[in-house]
Design a protein around this motif. Sequence first.
Motif: not given
Length: 168
Positions: A7-16, A35-41, A43-44
């Motif tokens: 559950r947590n892995g899938i939700f996190g994977g979808i978000a990123v 694109p913004s590296e800050i946004v990418g980081f 999201s991780m």
Amino acid sequence: MKNIILRNGIFGGIAVSLVMAGMTMYMKNNPTNEPSEIVGFASMILAFSFLFLGIKQQREAQNGIITFGKAFLTGLKIALLISTIYVLVWLVIYYNFFPNFMEQYSEMVLNKMAKTATPEEIASKTEEMNMMKEWYKNPAFIILLTYAEILPLGIIFSLIGGLIFKKK
């Protein structure tokens, strides 16, 4: 335990992956804008917050008791799932929607450098970008490079989560 990790892995994977897909499409449609590296980081970090939730849920499922090792392994499994989803989504995007990514990315990086870098720095970066283009011809290297983007942060979050949530 498996449900908590899935559950947590899938939700996190979808978000990123959603953020990564959006940033990639932005880059494809705006080749001169990086694109913004800050946004990418960020999201991780958002994705790996699910790792903390999973460790906490695992501790609660075990009557409030979890060792560092068990907490770390739970976090690591979630991080691996998040990272694998991220890699798989990238492969779909790269091969189906943005096959010229490395050429466009390389051009964007070199154009940005041209404003401030010395000719030697530009030559070095050009060589580096050409090497990456060669690597991107091999799917195994694409997978390894994409895991290298996200998984180290997941390992760090797993260590931190293990330390925070351990309780005897």
